[in-house]
Design a protein around this motif. Sequence first.
Motif, PDB file in Angstrom:
ATOM      1  N   VAL A  47       0.842  -1.208   0.000  1.00 31.64           N
ATOM      2  CA  VAL A  47       0.000   0.000   0.000  1.00 31.64           C
ATOM      3  C   VAL A  47       0.873   1.251   0.000  1.00 31.64           C
ATOM      4  CG1 VAL A  47      -1.601   1.376   1.389  1.00 31.64           C
ATOM      5  CG2 VAL A  47      -2.037  -1.065   1.032  1.00 31.64           C
ATOM      6  N   GLU A  48       1.916   1.243   0.823  1.00 31.83           N
ATOM      7  CA  GLU A  48       2.793   2.418   0.875  1.00 31.83           C
ATOM      8  C   GLU A  48       3.540   2.621  -0.438  1.00 31.83           C
ATOM      9  OE1 GLU A  48       3.451   2.575   5.716  1.00 31.83           O
ATOM     10  OE2 GLU A  48       5.067   1.792   4.460  1.00 31.83           O
ATOM     11  N   LYS A  49       3.810   1.540  -1.175  1.00 31.79           N
ATOM     12  CA  LYS A  49       4.430   1.671  -2.494  1.00 31.79           C
ATOM     13  C   LYS A  49       3.489   2.420  -3.445  1.00 31.79           C
ATOM     14  CE  LYS A  49       7.307   0.627  -5.956  1.00 31.79           C
ATOM     15  NZ  LYS A  49       6.514   0.965  -7.148  1.00 31.79           N
ATOM     16  N   VAL A  50       2.201   2.092  -3.401  1.00 32.19           N
ATOM     17  CA  VAL A  50       1.213   2.809  -4.213  1.00 32.19           C
ATOM     18  C   VAL A  50       1.171   4.285  -3.819  1.00 32.19           C
ATOM     19  CG1 VAL A  50      -1.244   3.034  -4.776  1.00 32.19           C
ATOM     20  CG2 VAL A  50      -0.208   0.755  -4.590  1.00 32.19           C
ATOM     21  N   LEU A  51       1.177   4.552  -2.522  1.00 31.95           N
ATOM     22  CA  LEU A  51       1.106   5.933  -2.042  1.00 31.95           C
ATOM     23  C   LEU A  51       2.359   6.717  -2.400  1.00 31.95           C
ATOM     24  CD1 LEU A  51      -0.561   5.407   1.466  1.00 31.95           C
ATOM     25  CD2 LEU A  51      -1.634   5.803  -0.756  1.00 31.95           C
ATOM     26  N   LEU A  52       3.505   6.046  -2.400  1.00 31.66           N
ATOM     27  CA  LEU A  52       4.754   6.680  -2.849  1.00 31.66           C
ATOM     28  C   LEU A  52       4.674   7.021  -4.329  1.00 31.66           C
ATOM     29  CD1 LEU A  52       7.499   4.587  -1.031  1.00 31.66           C
ATOM     30  CD2 LEU A  52       7.334   7.082  -0.986  1.00 31.66           C
ATOM     31  N   ASP A  53       4.223   6.061  -5.120  1.00 30.97           N
ATOM     32  CA  ASP A  53       4.124   6.279  -6.562  1.00 30.97           C
ATOM     33  C   ASP A  53       3.165   7.411  -6.895  1.00 30.97           C
ATOM     34  OD1 ASP A  53       5.886   4.194  -6.923  1.00 30.97           O
ATOM     35  OD2 ASP A  53       4.344   2.719  -7.480  1.00 30.97           O
ATOM     36  N   GLU A  54       2.135   7.568  -6.079  1.00 27.15           N
ATOM     37  CA  GLU A  54       1.138   8.612  -6.311  1.00 27.15           C
ATOM     38  C   GLU A  54       1.535   9.953  -5.703  1.00 27.15           C
ATOM     39  OE1 GLU A  54      -1.826   8.339  -8.089  1.00 27.15           O
ATOM     40  OE2 GLU A  54      -1.025   6.405  -8.727  1.00 27.15           O
ATOM     41  N   GLY A  55       2.659   9.980  -4.974  1.00 23.70           N
ATOM     42  CA  GLY A  55       3.106  11.221  -4.349  1.00 23.70           C
ATOM     43  C   GLY A  55       2.343  11.599  -3.096  1.00 23.70           C
ATOM     44  N   ILE A  56       1.587  10.648  -2.556  1.00 21.72           N
ATOM     45  CA  ILE A  56       0.790  10.924  -1.354  1.00 21.72           C
ATOM     46  C   ILE A  56       1.667  10.894  -0.110  1.00 21.72           C
ATOM     47  CG2 ILE A  56      -1.103  10.056   0.085  1.00 21.72           C
ATOM     48  CD1 ILE A  56      -2.397   9.087  -2.565  1.00 21.72           C
ATOM     49  N   ILE A  57       2.644   9.994  -0.088  1.00 19.24           N
ATOM     50  CA  ILE A  57       3.665  10.008   0.954  1.00 19.24           C
ATOM     51  C   ILE A  57       5.025  10.164   0.290  1.00 19.24           C
ATOM     52  CG2 ILE A  57       2.304   8.656   2.600  1.00 19.24           C
ATOM     53  CD1 ILE A  57       3.937   6.218   1.884  1.00 19.24           C
ATOM     54  N   LYS A  58       6.004  10.635   1.058  1.00 17.17           N
ATOM     55  CA  LYS A  58       7.313  10.953   0.492  1.00 17.17           C
ATOM     56  C   LYS A  58       8.394   9.936   0.869  1.00 17.17           C
ATOM     57  CE  LYS A  58       5.661  14.829  -1.154  1.00 17.17           C
ATOM     58  NZ  LYS A  58       4.242  14.634  -0.753  1.00 17.17           N
ATOM     59  N   GLY A  59       8.051   8.993   1.735  1.00 14.61           N
ATOM     60  CA  GLY A  59       9.017   7.967   2.095  1.00 14.61           C
ATOM     61  C   GLY A  59       9.556   8.083   3.497  1.00 14.61           C
ATOM     62  N   ASN A  60       9.602   9.299   4.029  1.00  9.08           N
ATOM     63  CA  ASN A  60      10.101   9.470   5.395  1.00  9.08           C
ATOM     64  C   ASN A  60       9.172  10.335   6.242  1.00  9.08           C
ATOM     65  OD1 ASN A  60      10.528  11.977   4.332  1.00  9.08           O
ATOM     66  ND2 ASN A  60      12.719  12.073   4.761  1.00  9.08           N
ATOM     67  N   ASP A  61       7.970  10.595   5.700  1.00 16.24           N
ATOM     68  CA  ASP A  61       7.049  11.440   6.454  1.00 16.24           C
ATOM     69  C   ASP A  61       5.911  10.654   7.107  1.00 16.24           C
ATOM     70  OD1 ASP A  61       5.866  10.854   4.027  1.00 16.24           O
ATOM     71  OD2 ASP A  61       5.337  12.919   3.516  1.00 16.24           O
ATOM     72  N   PHE A  62       5.196   9.836   6.316  1.00 19.01           N
ATOM     73  CA  PHE A  62       4.031   9.119   6.825  1.00 19.01           C
ATOM     74  C   PHE A  62       4.087   7.645   6.453  1.00 19.01           C
ATOM     75  CE2 PHE A  62       2.343  13.461   6.567  1.00 19.01           C
ATOM     76  CZ  PHE A  62       1.624  13.563   7.754  1.00 19.01           C
ATOM     77  N   GLY A  63       3.376   6.843   7.240  1.00 20.50           N
ATOM     78  CA  GLY A  63       3.109   5.456   6.918  1.00 20.50           C
ATOM     79  C   GLY A  63       1.619   5.221   7.058  1.00 20.50           C
ATOM     80  N   ILE A  64       1.123   4.116   6.523  1.00 18.29           N
ATOM     81  CA  ILE A  64      -0.302   3.810   6.624  1.00 18.29           C
ATOM     82  C   ILE A  64      -0.601   3.164   7.969  1.00 18.29           C
ATOM     83  CG2 ILE A  64       0.092   1.642   5.358  1.00 18.29           C
ATOM     84  CD1 ILE A  64      -3.160   3.623   5.118  1.00 18.29           C
ATOM     85  N   ALA A  65      -1.536   3.738   8.705  1.00 17.05           N
ATOM     86  CA  ALA A  65      -1.952   3.190   9.998  1.00 17.05           C
ATOM     87  C   ALA A  65      -3.130   2.247   9.834  1.00 17.05           C
ATOM     88  CB  ALA A  65      -2.307   4.313  10.968  1.00 17.05           C
ATOM     89  N   CYS A  66      -4.160   2.707   9.139  1.00 17.99           N
ATOM     90  CA  CYS A  66      -5.342   1.889   8.912  1.00 17.99           C
ATOM     91  C   CYS A  66      -6.179   2.526   7.807  1.00 17.99           C
ATOM     92  CB  CYS A  66      -6.169   1.738  10.190  1.00 17.99           C
ATOM     93  SG  CYS A  66      -6.795   3.297  10.843  1.00 17.99           S
ATOM     94  N   MET A  67      -7.248   1.844   7.444  1.00 14.21           N
ATOM     95  CA  MET A  67      -8.192   2.345   6.456  1.00 14.21           C
ATOM     96  C   MET A  67      -9.579   2.338   7.089  1.00 14.21           C
ATOM     97  SD  MET A  67      -7.020  -0.002   3.214  1.00 14.21           S
ATOM     98  CE  MET A  67      -5.380   0.165   2.459  1.00 14.21           C
TER      99      MET A  67
END
Length: 228
Positions: free
Chosen positions: A182-202
């Motif tokens: 999921v975080e790979k998708v969010l990285l690819d979409e520019g939603i997270i930057k890699g060192n700022d946020f991680g996914i907690a839940c949905m």
Amino acid sequence: MNQIMDKEQIKQQILSAFQFRHACKQFDPAKKISDDDFQFILETGHMSPSSFGLEPWKFVVVQNKDLRAKLAPASWGATEKLKTASHFVLILSRLQFGLSAHSAHVQHMINDVQKCPEDVATMMTSAIDNFQKVDFDLTSNERVFFEWGCRQSYIALGNMMTAAAEIGIDSCPMEGFNKEQVEKVLLDEGIIKGNDFGIACMVAFGYRAKDPRPKVRQPIEDVVEWKN
């Protein structure tokens, strides 16, 4: 007398919302939450308490169908909800880089949001630093540090689900996903930057497609212990 009645009515209203709320498995795709109602739900998350008032969360409302489809393969517990929920929210939590005592975010919260005087800001920074390093020993393990933020994010999650139930809106919280994917998708979409946020839940919001089975819980005596 009126005040007592009002209090009892409020208590019953809140308990009724908890009875109504369930982890909705099937949403009616034809029913959509109004903008006003969903802003109300988001505001209850926004106003939720957090440790030292640091607000470690971010709420990403995913309405884009293409992005939902990209999340689906890595989100086994959310496959149907991504297709049918009126609103789908990713709750992110800050990583150690963005939540340590001297980070830009923490200093922004202390100085710009909470507007602490300089001496109080220095004291707060020291107190947070000591808490993270000594009291909870967070800094020795990045994942433990992240989970500290996640625990706070779950307070916001609970408040949003309860608020939704209060106005007749269903929800379903989810951890049924592969975090790394999921975080790979969010990285690819520019939603997270890699060192700022991680996914907690949905969490998905919408209106139930069918009535749930009756709610069951352990007897309260089994989960509450009094020491007078």
